[in-house]
Motif scaffolding. Structure first.
Motif, PDB file in Angstrom:
ATOM      1  N   ALA A  70      -8.859  22.319  23.070  1.00  0.00           N
ATOM      2  CA  ALA A  70      -9.658  23.140  22.145  1.00  0.00           C
ATOM      3  C   ALA A  70      -9.001  24.495  21.911  1.00  0.00           C
ATOM      4  CB  ALA A  70     -11.074  23.315  22.706  1.00  0.00           C
ATOM      5  N   VAL A  71      -8.518  25.110  22.972  1.00  0.00           N
ATOM      6  CA  VAL A  71      -7.886  26.437  22.829  1.00  0.00           C
ATOM      7  C   VAL A  71      -6.592  26.305  22.019  1.00  0.00           C
ATOM      8  CG1 VAL A  71      -6.784  28.344  24.095  1.00  0.00           C
ATOM      9  CG2 VAL A  71      -8.971  27.406  24.890  1.00  0.00           C
ATOM     10  N   ALA A  72      -5.854  25.218  22.233  1.00  0.00           N
ATOM     11  CA  ALA A  72      -4.622  25.002  21.452  1.00  0.00           C
ATOM     12  C   ALA A  72      -4.955  24.864  19.963  1.00  0.00           C
ATOM     13  CB  ALA A  72      -3.895  23.757  21.961  1.00  0.00           C
ATOM     14  N   ALA A  73      -6.038  24.178  19.654  1.00  0.00           N
ATOM     15  CA  ALA A  73      -6.430  24.002  18.249  1.00  0.00           C
ATOM     16  C   ALA A  73      -6.829  25.342  17.632  1.00  0.00           C
ATOM     17  CB  ALA A  73      -7.587  23.000  18.157  1.00  0.00           C
ATOM     18  N   LEU A  74      -7.532  26.160  18.393  1.00  0.00           N
ATOM     19  CA  LEU A  74      -7.961  27.478  17.892  1.00  0.00           C
ATOM     20  C   LEU A  74      -6.748  28.374  17.644  1.00  0.00           C
ATOM     21  CD1 LEU A  74     -10.246  29.515  17.282  1.00  0.00           C
ATOM     22  CD2 LEU A  74     -10.337  30.023  19.734  1.00  0.00           C
ATOM     23  N   ARG A  75      -5.849  28.388  18.614  1.00  0.00           N
ATOM     24  CA  ARG A  75      -4.634  29.207  18.523  1.00  0.00           C
ATOM     25  C   ARG A  75      -3.801  28.786  17.309  1.00  0.00           C
ATOM     26  NH1 ARG A  75      -2.638  27.941  23.696  1.00  0.00           N
ATOM     27  NH2 ARG A  75      -3.644  29.662  24.785  1.00  0.00           N
ATOM     28  N   GLU A  76      -3.694  27.478  17.129  1.00  0.00           N
ATOM     29  CA  GLU A  76      -2.898  26.917  16.025  1.00  0.00           C
ATOM     30  C   GLU A  76      -3.469  27.328  14.674  1.00  0.00           C
ATOM     31  OE1 GLU A  76      -0.193  23.927  14.312  1.00  0.00           O
ATOM     32  OE2 GLU A  76      -0.270  24.798  16.311  1.00  0.00           O
ATOM     33  N   SER A  77      -4.806  27.343  14.569  1.00  0.00           N
ATOM     34  CA  SER A  77      -5.447  27.645  13.284  1.00  0.00           C
ATOM     35  C   SER A  77      -5.560  29.135  13.022  1.00  0.00           C
ATOM     36  CB  SER A  77      -6.857  27.048  13.236  1.00  0.00           C
ATOM     37  OG  SER A  77      -6.788  25.661  13.365  1.00  0.00           O
ATOM     38  N   PHE A  78      -5.950  29.897  14.044  1.00  0.00           N
ATOM     39  CA  PHE A  78      -6.295  31.308  13.807  1.00  0.00           C
ATOM     40  C   PHE A  78      -5.366  32.301  14.508  1.00  0.00           C
ATOM     41  CE2 PHE A  78     -11.157  30.273  13.251  1.00  0.00           C
ATOM     42  CZ  PHE A  78     -10.890  29.724  12.002  1.00  0.00           C
ATOM     43  N   GLY A  79      -4.577  31.847  15.496  1.00  0.00           N
ATOM     44  CA  GLY A  79      -3.690  32.766  16.221  1.00  0.00           C
ATOM     45  C   GLY A  79      -4.154  32.986  17.653  1.00  0.00           C
ATOM     46  N   PRO A  80      -3.431  33.874  18.379  1.00  0.00           N
ATOM     47  CA  PRO A  80      -3.730  34.090  19.798  1.00  0.00           C
ATOM     48  C   PRO A  80      -5.154  34.592  20.029  1.00  0.00           C
ATOM     49  CG  PRO A  80      -1.756  35.292  19.115  1.00  0.00           C
ATOM     50  CD  PRO A  80      -2.325  34.692  17.888  1.00  0.00           C
ATOM     51  N   VAL A  81      -5.727  34.138  21.136  1.00  0.00           N
ATOM     52  CA  VAL A  81      -7.124  34.457  21.456  1.00  0.00           C
ATOM     53  C   VAL A  81      -7.140  35.649  22.413  1.00  0.00           C
ATOM     54  CG1 VAL A  81      -9.267  33.530  22.403  1.00  0.00           C
ATOM     55  CG2 VAL A  81      -7.648  31.995  21.246  1.00  0.00           C
ATOM     56  N   THR A  82      -7.701  36.767  21.975  1.00  0.00           N
ATOM     57  CA  THR A  82      -7.717  37.950  22.849  1.00  0.00           C
ATOM     58  C   THR A  82      -9.122  38.425  23.206  1.00  0.00           C
ATOM     59  OG1 THR A  82      -7.446  39.407  20.937  1.00  0.00           O
ATOM     60  CG2 THR A  82      -5.440  38.782  22.123  1.00  0.00           C
ATOM     61  N   VAL A  83     -10.139  37.726  22.712  1.00  0.00           N
ATOM     62  CA  VAL A  83     -11.520  38.018  23.125  1.00  0.00           C
ATOM     63  C   VAL A  83     -12.132  36.706  23.598  1.00  0.00           C
ATOM     64  CG1 VAL A  83     -13.816  38.781  22.390  1.00  0.00           C
ATOM     65  CG2 VAL A  83     -11.773  39.938  21.507  1.00  0.00           C
ATOM     66  N   LEU A  84     -12.666  36.716  24.817  1.00  0.00           N
ATOM     67  CA  LEU A  84     -13.285  35.505  25.378  1.00  0.00           C
ATOM     68  C   LEU A  84     -14.680  35.841  25.873  1.00  0.00           C
ATOM     69  CD1 LEU A  84     -13.386  32.630  26.543  1.00  0.00           C
ATOM     70  CD2 LEU A  84     -12.210  33.514  28.577  1.00  0.00           C
ATOM     71  N   VAL A  85     -15.658  35.069  25.417  1.00  0.00           N
ATOM     72  CA  VAL A  85     -17.024  35.224  25.913  1.00  0.00           C
ATOM     73  C   VAL A  85     -17.407  33.932  26.625  1.00  0.00           C
ATOM     74  CG1 VAL A  85     -19.409  35.784  25.361  1.00  0.00           C
ATOM     75  CG2 VAL A  85     -17.563  36.702  23.934  1.00  0.00           C
ATOM     76  N   ASN A  86     -17.465  34.011  27.966  1.00  0.00           N
ATOM     77  CA  ASN A  86     -17.860  32.856  28.783  1.00  0.00           C
ATOM     78  C   ASN A  86     -19.385  32.844  28.856  1.00  0.00           C
ATOM     79  OD1 ASN A  86     -15.358  31.618  29.759  1.00  0.00           O
ATOM     80  ND2 ASN A  86     -14.989  33.602  30.724  1.00  0.00           N
ATOM     81  N   LYS A 127      -2.310  38.393  27.919  1.00  0.00           N
ATOM     82  CA  LYS A 127      -1.206  39.057  28.612  1.00  0.00           C
ATOM     83  C   LYS A 127      -0.053  39.329  27.647  1.00  0.00           C
ATOM     84  CE  LYS A 127      -0.260  38.270  33.047  1.00  0.00           C
ATOM     85  NZ  LYS A 127       0.003  37.569  34.319  1.00  0.00           N
ATOM     86  N   THR A 128       0.206  38.381  26.753  1.00  0.00           N
ATOM     87  CA  THR A 128       1.270  38.591  25.762  1.00  0.00           C
ATOM     88  C   THR A 128       0.923  39.761  24.846  1.00  0.00           C
ATOM     89  OG1 THR A 128       1.802  36.247  25.811  1.00  0.00           O
ATOM     90  CG2 THR A 128       2.562  37.466  23.886  1.00  0.00           C
ATOM     91  N   ALA A 129      -0.359  39.846  24.458  1.00  0.00           N
ATOM     92  CA  ALA A 129      -0.798  40.922  23.554  1.00  0.00           C
ATOM     93  C   ALA A 129      -0.934  42.259  24.283  1.00  0.00           C
ATOM     94  CB  ALA A 129      -2.136  40.539  22.928  1.00  0.00           C
ATOM     95  N   HIS A 130      -0.897  42.207  25.591  1.00  0.00           N
ATOM     96  CA  HIS A 130      -1.207  43.380  26.438  1.00  0.00           C
ATOM     97  C   HIS A 130      -2.534  44.003  26.006  1.00  0.00           C
ATOM     98  CE1 HIS A 130       0.223  45.684  29.832  1.00  0.00           C
ATOM     99  NE2 HIS A 130      -0.360  46.740  29.288  1.00  0.00           N
ATOM    100  N   GLY A 132      -6.884  42.587  25.955  1.00  0.00           N
ATOM    101  CA  GLY A 132      -7.835  41.474  26.016  1.00  0.00           C
ATOM    102  C   GLY A 132      -9.201  41.946  26.475  1.00  0.00           C
ATOM    103  N   ARG A 133     -10.191  41.141  26.124  1.00  0.00           N
ATOM    104  CA  ARG A 133     -11.574  41.416  26.528  1.00  0.00           C
ATOM    105  C   ARG A 133     -12.162  40.099  27.038  1.00  0.00           C
ATOM    106  NH1 ARG A 133     -10.009  45.893  26.056  1.00  0.00           N
ATOM    107  NH2 ARG A 133     -10.692  47.508  24.598  1.00  0.00           N
ATOM    108  N   VAL A 134     -12.541  40.075  28.307  1.00  0.00           N
ATOM    109  CA  VAL A 134     -13.254  38.924  28.864  1.00  0.00           C
ATOM    110  C   VAL A 134     -14.673  39.386  29.158  1.00  0.00           C
ATOM    111  CG1 VAL A 134     -13.381  37.207  30.716  1.00  0.00           C
ATOM    112  CG2 VAL A 134     -11.137  38.006  29.890  1.00  0.00           C
ATOM    113  N   GLN A 172      -4.142  46.172  34.682  1.00  0.00           N
ATOM    114  CA  GLN A 172      -2.772  46.622  34.415  1.00  0.00           C
ATOM    115  C   GLN A 172      -2.178  45.957  33.172  1.00  0.00           C
ATOM    116  OE1 GLN A 172      -0.030  45.003  37.516  1.00  0.00           O
ATOM    117  NE2 GLN A 172      -1.756  43.692  38.051  1.00  0.00           N
ATOM    118  N   HIS A 173      -2.805  44.882  32.695  1.00  0.00           N
ATOM    119  CA  HIS A 173      -2.313  44.186  31.500  1.00  0.00           C
ATOM    120  C   HIS A 173      -3.101  44.566  30.244  1.00  0.00           C
ATOM    121  CE1 HIS A 173       0.247  41.717  34.030  1.00  0.00           C
ATOM    122  NE2 HIS A 173      -0.795  41.439  34.791  1.00  0.00           N
ATOM    123  N   GLY A 174      -3.923  45.597  30.326  1.00  0.00           N
ATOM    124  CA  GLY A 174      -4.702  45.997  29.155  1.00  0.00           C
ATOM    125  C   GLY A 174      -5.897  45.105  28.901  1.00  0.00           C
ATOM    126  N   ILE A 175      -6.283  44.347  29.922  1.00  0.00           N
ATOM    127  CA  ILE A 175      -7.387  43.396  29.774  1.00  0.00           C
ATOM    128  C   ILE A 175      -8.583  43.903  30.578  1.00  0.00           C
ATOM    129  CG2 ILE A 175      -8.147  41.010  30.207  1.00  0.00           C
ATOM    130  CD1 ILE A 175      -5.059  40.309  30.136  1.00  0.00           C
TER     131      ILE A 175
END
Ligand SMILES: NC(=O)c1ccc[n+]([C@@H]2O[C@H](COP(=O)([O-])OP(=O)(O)OC[C@H]3O[C@@H](n4cnc5c(N)ncnc54)[C@H](O)[C@@H]3O)[C@@H](O)[C@H]2O)c1
Length: 249
Positions: A70-86, A127-130, A132-134, A172-175
């Protein structure tokens, strides 16, 4: 500025669906992840109809293979995921002596292990984007305890401890990593399924609240919107109570 991409789990209903709508209104592209793909598609379609960007994703948060896809499909369609709401979670009222191993394990698998799995899979993008918000949706029952919710409140207590440890590791990773523990939020599938098992009527419960009302999904979505924003780079490891004053720590 490139559009931020947010993944919201348990997003086909209740609090999760409202969080999706709110983050979309904030300008983010949304992955609407749920077991229930039919309702997830409705949430995504509603966002698109309002001029936003969203896609429905089917997975159980407890299944690493499904979440990876699912995450691969989201990344492929919209780009890297930097906000995650569990947000995905299950609950129920069962007296402690009747809690089975199966119920205990299922509650932990979805509420706690699911939070771990999804976060670990999304993390490389942050981490790549330095940046993130979890944001983890816990529960006030983890703060106060709740009669009949031994498995549930334990799993949500784990979510709060997980939040604190990740905040230490990822700052330290901006997350940033924070959690929001709701009290009773009316109108959700979970609340409606359990309200008759609660010791008080909704009206009595509302009168016990310092603010004299029960919560709405929008109350939680407002806090999540803030935590997901640029404004909160110095807020991490925190428990942001949105509970009408039911629990004050
Ligand atoms: N409603 C409340 O009063 C309340 C209070 C405290 C905490 N919470 C927490 O808020 C979150 C949302 O609650 P809600 O009331 O909106 O619940 P809800 O039952 O209305 O919605 C939860 C969604 O999660 C989905 N889901 C369940 N298991 C899943 C899995 N394994 N993988 C993916 N999706 C799954 C369901 O299909 C559903 O769409 C939960 O974590 C819950 O514990 C709710």
């Amino acid at each position: 500025m490139t559009q931020k991409v947010a993944l919201v789990t348990g997003a086909a209903a209740g609090i999760g669906a409202e969080i999706c709508r709110r983050l979309a209104a904030d300008g983010m592209a949304i992955g609407v992840l749920d077991l229930n793909i039919a309702d997830a598609k409705k949430v995504a379609a509603g966002i698109v109809a309002s001029g936003g960007k969203a896609m429905a994703l089917q997975a159980s948060v407890a299944d690493r293979v499904e979440v990876t896809g699912a995450v691969a499909a989201l990344r492929e369609s919209f780009g890297p995921v930097t906000v995650l709401v569990n947000n995905a979670g299950i609950a129920g009222f069962v007296p402690f002596e009747e809690v089975t191993d199966e119920l205990w394990d299922r509650t932990m698998a979805i509420n706690l292990k699911g939070t771990f799995i999804v976060t670990q899979i999304v993390l490389p993008d942050m981490k790549t984007a330095h940046w993130g918000r979890v944001i983890n949706i816990s529960s006030s029952s983890a703060q106060s305890g709740t009669v009949g919710m031994a498995a549930y409140s334990s799993s949500k207590g784990g979510v709060i401890a997980f939040t604190k440890t990740l905040a230490l590791e990822l700052g330290q990773h901006g997350i940033t990593v924070n959690n929001v523990p709701p009290a009773s939020i009316t109108g959700t599938v979970m609340y409606e399924a359990n309200k008759n098992l609660m010791p008080m009527t909704p009206e009595q419960a509302a009168q016990m609240m310092p603010v004299r009302r029960l919560g709405e999904a929008a109350d939680i979505a407002n806090a999540v919107s803030w935590l997901a924003s640029e404004a909160t780079g110095y807020v991490t490891g925190q428990t942001i109570g949105v509970n009408g004053g039911r629990v004050i720590v």
